[in-house]
Design an enzyme around this catalytic site. Structure first.
Site, PDB file in Angstrom:
ATOM      1  N   LYS A   1     -11.829  -4.438  -0.820  1.00  0.00           N
ATOM      2  CA  LYS A   1     -12.582  -4.956  -2.452  1.00  0.00           C
ATOM      3  C   LYS A   1     -14.121  -4.643  -2.467  1.00  0.00           C
ATOM      4  O   LYS A   1     -15.074  -5.182  -1.730  1.00  0.00           O
ATOM      5  CB  LYS A   1     -12.424  -6.511  -2.485  1.00  0.00           C
ATOM      6  CG  LYS A   1     -11.183  -6.756  -2.708  1.00  0.00           C
ATOM      7  CD  LYS A   1      -9.989  -6.106  -4.002  1.00  0.00           C
ATOM      8  CE  LYS A   1      -9.001  -6.292  -4.284  1.00  0.00           C
ATOM      9  NZ  LYS A   1      -8.206  -6.123  -5.750  1.00  0.00           N
TER      10      LYS A   1
ATOM     11  N   LYS B   1       2.969  -1.419  -8.756  1.00  0.00           N
ATOM     12  CA  LYS B   1       3.542  -3.320  -8.538  1.00  0.00           C
ATOM     13  C   LYS B   1       4.184  -3.103  -9.547  1.00  0.00           C
ATOM     14  O   LYS B   1       4.764  -3.376 -10.537  1.00  0.00           O
ATOM     15  CB  LYS B   1       2.242  -3.601  -8.837  1.00  0.00           C
ATOM     16  CG  LYS B   1       1.240  -3.813  -7.775  1.00  0.00           C
ATOM     17  CD  LYS B   1      -0.416  -4.032  -8.563  1.00  0.00           C
ATOM     18  CE  LYS B   1      -1.227  -3.614  -7.551  1.00  0.00           C
ATOM     19  NZ  LYS B   1      -2.353  -5.185  -7.833  1.00  0.00           N
TER      20      LYS B   1
END
Length: 332
Positions: A113, A220
């Protein structure tokens, strides 16, 4: 529900087994320390509804559609029975990187991240350097900016981070137009651009592919309305894909693994190992990586763990009211 979906189950059937859980995280992630979700059982098995709290009902309804599809219908045929997964490294200090990666045994790929609002580029560089040092030259390092940079910031950041031999950078900028521009500017660097939010949070999930704004898509199951809808997006986009999750419980991760198992071509390690970021789960055998992979198959939560990690009365009421509103959106 979509045209090819089963009829919408009655709300009473959904609520009959619904349990709201609150699971603590090992480390802060996406600005939260506890992950909440609703679990309920349909004819096909247990399923999960867990849109992030800030999403409105219209967006969250797609997550419920996915949950109902997975709970009330068999999963599509599987092409594989194990899914290789990546490690996920939150915006932690470099000194914490080794401990985070140790929670993902056998994983050869790490998603790091970057571009968090409370972090500097120098901190991102230090974190990515630490990941590369732990993984060694053979490991794969990818970045996830969650749309946190503008085009100029993204270009500057990729120059600063290119030395770490990046597999790709996920959602460096927020909009499709910005993705297309940063892809054009940095094409000579050979760092592929992946789209996530521009697929799962877009009115048209195919717009990014049609605009030539990405080299691959991150898909997703929950945000796209279910496994079958996600597979339709993959087929229509004609781009390589990585299947990922949204910090689900092991029940939700099993839904993602079923999607990954059904995808025809799966060239990237998937983002389905995030149960390793949970300090607790709803099953005594959580879907954490073993030798860098997770198995394909449904997960049945343990009754004792559902009780132990039950959300308090206020949060339970909030989630069940939200589920009811989203059910009305689908019915309407």
């Amino acid at each position: 529900m979509t045209d090819d979906a089963a009829p919408l189950p009655p709300l009473t059937d959904v609520l009959a087994t619904a349990r709201v859980v609150a699971l603590p995280l090992v480390t802060r992630f996406r600005g939260i320390d506890v992950r909440e979700a609703v679990l309920f059982e349909g004819p096909a098995g247990w399923t999960e509804f867990s849109p992030f709290a800030e999403y409105d009902d219209e967006e969250a309804a797609a997550w419920l559609e996915a949950s109902l599809d997975y709970g009330w219908r068999p999963a599509p045929p599987a092409r594989r029975d194990r899914i290789r997964v990546n490690a996920t490294v939150p915006a932690v200090d470099p000194d914490s990187v080794s401990a985070v990666l140790a929670r993902f045994p056998g994983c050869r790929t790490a998603k790091v991240k970057v571009a968090a609002g409370d972090q500097t580029l120098a901190q991102d560089v230090a974190r990515v350097r630490a990941v590369r040092e732990v993984l060694g030259p053979e490991g794969r390092v990818r970045l996830d900016a969650n749309g946190g940079w503008n085009v100029d910031e993204a270009e500057h950041a990729l120059h600063a981070l290119a030395e770490f031999d990046l597999e790709y950078v996920e959602q460096p900028c927020a909009s499709v137009a910005e993705l297309a521009e940063i892809r054009r500017r940095t094409k000579y660097m050979g760092i592929p651009i992946a789209a996530d939010e521009s697929v799962r949070r877009a009115a048209d999930p195919l717009a990014v592919a049609q605009a030539g704004a990405a080299d691959l898509l991150v898909v997703k199951a929950q945000p796209l309305g279910g496994i079958r809808r996600a597979l339709a997006v993959v087929e229509a986009a004609g781009l390589p894909v990585n299947v990922s999750s949204a910090l689900d419980t092991s029940v939700g991760l099993a839904m993602g693994a079923a999607l990954a198992a059904a995808v025809q071509e799966l060239d990237y390690d998937c983002g389905l190992g995030t149960a390793s970021l949970l300090a607790a789960d709803v099953t005594a055998e959580p879907l954490v990586p073993v030798d860098g992979a997770v198995p394909v198959g449904r997960v049945v939560p343990d009754a004792a763990l559902l009780d132990r990690h039950a959300a308090d009365a206020e949060r339970t009421a909030w989630w069940l009211a939200r589920l009811e509103r989203c059910h009305a959106v689908l019915a309407g």
